[in-house]
Design an enzyme around this catalytic site. Structure first.
Site, PDB file in Angstrom:
ATOM      1  CG  ASN A 104      -1.750   1.193   1.384  1.00 22.59           C
ATOM      2  OD1 ASN A 104      -1.850   1.998   0.455  1.00 22.59           O
ATOM      3  ND2 ASN A 104      -2.361   1.360   2.549  1.00 22.59           N
ATOM      4  CD  GLU A 111      -3.686  -2.445   7.112  1.00 21.72           C
ATOM      5  OE1 GLU A 111      -2.530  -2.644   6.746  1.00 21.72           O
ATOM      6  OE2 GLU A 111      -4.364  -1.474   6.737  1.00 21.72           O
ATOM      7  CB  SER A 136       4.857  -1.552  12.191  1.00 25.47           C
ATOM      8  OG  SER A 136       4.461  -0.206  12.404  1.00 25.47           O
ATOM      9  CG  HIS A 149      -5.915   1.986   4.872  1.00 26.56           C
ATOM     10  ND1 HIS A 149      -5.540   2.962   5.746  1.00 26.56           N
ATOM     11  CD2 HIS A 149      -4.899   1.096   4.822  1.00 26.56           C
ATOM     12  CE1 HIS A 149      -4.326   2.671   6.217  1.00 26.56           C
ATOM     13  NE2 HIS A 149      -3.915   1.543   5.665  1.00 26.56           N
ATOM     14  CD  GLU A 199      -3.135   5.593   6.466  1.00 27.76           C
ATOM     15  OE1 GLU A 199      -3.062   5.591   5.225  1.00 27.76           O
ATOM     16  OE2 GLU A 199      -2.259   5.087   7.200  1.00 27.76           O
ATOM     17  N   GLY A 210       2.157   2.468  10.692  1.00 22.87           N
ATOM     18  CA  GLY A 210       3.111   3.563  10.532  1.00 22.87           C
ATOM     19  C   GLY A 210       3.801   3.977  11.819  1.00 22.87           C
ATOM     20  CE  LYS A 237      -0.215   3.254   4.649  1.00 21.72           C
ATOM     21  NZ  LYS A 237      -0.261   3.383   6.092  1.00 21.72           N
TER      22      LYS A 237
END
Ligand code: PGA
Length: 256
Positions: free
Chosen positions: A11, A169, A215, A97, A99, A175, A13
């Site tokens: 991904n 996730e 991560s 996702h 985000e 991250g 991003k």
């Protein structure tokens, strides 16, 4: 024949200039060695880079988008529809996702509707779920993940689950460098698999790939992939680096 071929998603991003994306494709992706009968490798560049990547990537690597519109083609300024993705010959979308949920207001209901629309219109979907740190600290991890899955399940019939890969996730691991321990990840993956057994079917539960994301690096992938219910990874930061090749190598195996 493996019941569940492993899966590694990259991904990317909202990262990379076009020059950086070209370099990543040429210097990392097009030098990967893996057996596509053992592992699917799927990368998701920013929309504007997708056509270049789709044209230049070596074929066993597949290309995904990171989002799709809830609507079809037409007067929807700023959106990119499933039909546009299909038109480029692409088959994958990452949806839901964290985000997207956190910064763009995508609720469980919005995500579930996007998943339904994408699947009905021929895409395979990496559907993301995961709890925030506060949920985990309040012992609500399973409830939060179940709520996210329930919304999606409510929109799909059993046959449509063939087109779903689930990415677990935990938001606190994305991250942050704080990877879930293999035991923490396995516990939630096992919960998701038993959810599928109880709420969808034994067949779907056995066949659905459940990825871990948060991560993942070349250092932790080897141990994580040997957890019983981990069928691969959705990789963010490390998918922009040569380390991605090591993560793919760790998943170039038959596990089941
Ligand atoms: P990360 O991101 O690997 O950088 O933690 C994972 C993801 O958000 O898919």
């Amino acid at each position: 024949m493996a019941i569940r071929r492993l899966f590694v998603g990259g991904n990317w991003k909202c990262n990379n200039t076009l020059a950086q994306t070209k370099d990543l494709v040429n210097s990392v992706l097009n030098k990967l060695h893996f057996d596509p009968s053992k592992v699917d490798v799927v990368v998701a560049p920013v929309f504007l880079h997708v056509p270049w990547v789709a044209e230049h990537i070596q074929k066993p690597v597949q290309v995904s988008v990171q989002n799709t519109s809830l609507t079809g083609t037409g007067a929807y300024t700023g959106e990119i529809s499933v039909a546009h993705v299909k038109d480029l010959g692409l088959n994958w979308a990452i949806l839901g996702h964290s985000e997207r949920r956190q910064y763009y207001g995508e609720t469980n209901e919005v995500v579930a509707n996007k998943v339904k629309y994408a699947v009905e219109n021929g895409l395979d979907v990496i559907a993301c779920v995961g709890e925030h740190l506060a949920d985990r600290e309040a012992n609500q991890t399973n409830q939060v993940v179940e709520g996210q899955l329930e919304a999606i399940r409510g929109k799909l019939n059993e046959a449509q689950w063939e087109k779903i890969v689930i990415a677990y996730e935990p938001v606190w691991a994305i991250g942050t460098g704080k990877v879930a321990t293999p035991a923490q990840a396995q516990e939630v993956h096992e919960f998701i698999r038993s959810y599928l057994t109880q709420k969808v079917s034994q067949n779907v539960s056995q066949k659905t790939r459940i990825l871990y994301g948060g991560s993942v690096t070349e250092k932790n992938a080897g141990e994580l992939i040997h957890q019983k219910d981990i069928d691969g990874f959705l990789v963010g930061g490390a998918s922009l680096k040569p380390a991605f090749a090591d993560i793919v190598a760790a998943c170039n195996i038959v596990k089941h």
